[in-house]
Design an enzyme around this catalytic site. Structure first.
Site, PDB file in Angstrom:
ATOM      1  N   TYR A 148       0.866  -1.182   0.000  1.00  0.00           N
ATOM      2  CA  TYR A 148       0.000   0.000   0.000  1.00  0.00           C
ATOM      3  C   TYR A 148       0.901   1.230   0.000  1.00  0.00           C
ATOM      4  O   TYR A 148       1.818   1.337   0.830  1.00  0.00           O
ATOM      5  CB  TYR A 148      -0.908   0.018   1.241  1.00  0.00           C
ATOM      6  CG  TYR A 148      -1.671   1.317   1.386  1.00  0.00           C
ATOM      7  CD1 TYR A 148      -2.863   1.518   0.701  1.00  0.00           C
ATOM      8  CD2 TYR A 148      -1.178   2.356   2.165  1.00  0.00           C
ATOM      9  CE1 TYR A 148      -3.548   2.712   0.793  1.00  0.00           C
ATOM     10  CE2 TYR A 148      -1.856   3.561   2.271  1.00  0.00           C
ATOM     11  CZ  TYR A 148      -3.033   3.725   1.591  1.00  0.00           C
ATOM     12  OH  TYR A 148      -3.712   4.913   1.675  1.00  0.00           O
ATOM     13  N   ASP A 242       9.508   2.865   0.539  1.00  0.00           N
ATOM     14  CA  ASP A 242       8.427   3.637   1.145  1.00  0.00           C
ATOM     15  C   ASP A 242       8.492   3.400   2.657  1.00  0.00           C
ATOM     16  O   ASP A 242       7.990   2.393   3.155  1.00  0.00           O
ATOM     17  CB  ASP A 242       7.088   3.182   0.557  1.00  0.00           C
ATOM     18  CG  ASP A 242       5.890   3.855   1.201  1.00  0.00           C
ATOM     19  OD1 ASP A 242       6.044   4.515   2.245  1.00  0.00           O
ATOM     20  OD2 ASP A 242       4.771   3.692   0.676  1.00  0.00           O
TER      21      ASP A 242
END
Length: 422
Positions: A148, A242
């Site tokens: 995600y 990320d």
């Protein structure tokens, strides 16, 4: 909501649109009067122990006096000035400090105001990096199942398409590659075969290092990240980490990439960057990436510029948050939390429907075969005096690093009690 709801709640609720919520059937949200430490004080007088630190942001707890004082000082002096043609001390100091903390030569910091946008910027950097060097045909990204990276259009396209949250927008989204993480030899071989066929199209490999957060709190090991570094180098792609969720101590080291000894080409940060006080994000690139934009041609510049980029107030509180990592034993606290979670959460293993219990740093997860009535489960946690927000098939804890052992006992005990009563 009850008759005890404050006037601002009854007057304003009919005009708000809440996140991730079907407004027609929503359980009314709880009005909050104030926060302090690990406590959320509701308007009706109830107090909840926060087990998730406001979506993992409030790493120092709420209302830390050092952060509050930094915000007050900066507000009096310079809350914001445009970052186009002007700079100010808090932003440049924060950029310098982040570059010093991050491994390798991650040395150029591009500020924005949300995690999703910081990932979009990383993707733009990666594509333009190759274009500026005269390399064409690299217009795709490789990301991973259960990943995600945000809710904006570019980041939705690199999230797991089967998770459901973004499936409505399939026709809108660019097409990228989604694969299994190379967590073992079999999946690593499958990834190598895929890259043999498509590596020339890929500008960047994008991953949440060590823990895939909103995709289900899935853990992987440092060797997986080393495999991805080797894969990116083999196909001539950039490796993007990320760290919006895992950055700033959550997994046990200041940044998750440190645990693997892997330096990505681009790294994104947000959430705990300001200690849970306000919006700020950063996309940090290595010197090699930055040098591809260093050119006499105006067209080689990175043409991106959020209006509130480098916001002085946000950067001041981010600097104050970094001060606390230096002056207070945050990483020692994370190690202590990990021990408390490992001691308490396994008590849930014998409960009906529990399929896994896992802990990494200040992250504790109880995975179920199914949750069923999610709203009922959320209400049960509030009734137990804790703020725990299950999603998907998991109940999880990501508390502030300042949480006490007694508070972790209460949080873990509430999980066991609520799940036992399902």
């Amino acid at each position: 909501m009850t008759a005890q709801a404050p006037g601002w709640y009854t007057a304003g609720f009919g005009h708000i649109w809440l996140p991730y919520t079907q407004m027609k059937t929503v359980t009314p949200p709880l009005p909050v009067a104030r926060t302090e430490g690990t406590r959320i004080h509701l308007a009706d007088g109830r107090v909840l122990i926060d087990g998730i630190a406001s979506w993992w942001t409030a790493c120092h707890g709420y209302n830390h006096p050092h952060i509050r004082a930094a915000a007050a000082r900066q507000m009096e002096q310079l809350p914001h000035v445009m970052f186009g043609g002007l700079v100010q001390e808090p932003a440049l100091t924060l950029a310098r400090r982040l570059a010093a903390l991050l491994p390798g030569d991650l040395s150029r910091v591009f500020f924005s105001d949300s995690g999703s946008v910081s990932v979009e910027i990383a993707m733009k950097m990666a594509i333009q990096y190759f274009l500026n060097r005269g390399v064409t045909g690299k217009g795709k990204f490789l990301s991973f199942r259960h990943g995600y990276h945000g809710d904006t259009i570019g980041t939705m396209a690199v999230c797991d398409p089967d998770e459901g949250m973004h499936s409505l927008f399939t026709d809108l989204l660019p097409r990228h590659f989604i694969a299994d993480l190379p967590v073992d030899d079999e999946k690593s071989a499958a990834l190598d075969a895929f890259l043999d066929a498509h590596g020339g199209e890929i500008a960047g490999i994008l991953v949440e290092p060590l823990v895939q957060g909103a995709g289900g709190m899935k853990f992987h090991d440092a060797e997986t990240l080393r495999r991805l570094r080797a894969a990116a180098d083999r196909i001539g792609a950039l490796l993007i980490f990320d760290e919006i969720f895992v950055g700033f101590g959550r997994t046990g080291t200041m940044f998750a990439c440190e645990a693997a000894g892997v330096v990505p080409d681009i790294l994104t940060l947000s959430k705990a960057l300001t200690g849970g006080t306000m919006a700020l994000a950063a996309t940090v690139a290595t010197t090699r990436v930055f040098d591809a934009f260093w050119d006499d041609r105006a067209s080689a510049a990175l043409m991106h510029g959020p209006t509130y980029m480098g916001n002085a107030l946000a950067c001041a509180v981010a600097n104050a948050s970094l001060d606390l990592f230096e002056s207070e034993p945050r990483l020692d606290q994370v190690r202590a939390i990990e021990g408390w979670l490992r001691a308490r959460l396994p008590e849930c293993r014998d409960l009906p429907g529990v399929v896994d219990v896992r802990v990494k740093g200040a992250i504790g997860v109880v995975q179920l075969d199914r949750i069923g009535d999610l709203n009922a489960l959320k209400r049960a946690f509030v009734e137990a005096g804790v703020w725990v927000r299950p999603f998907g098939d998991i109940v999880y804890l990501t508390p502030a690093f300042t949480v006490t052992e007694d508070e972790v006992d209460i949080l873990a005990g509430a999980i066991r009690k609520v799940l036992a009563a399902r």
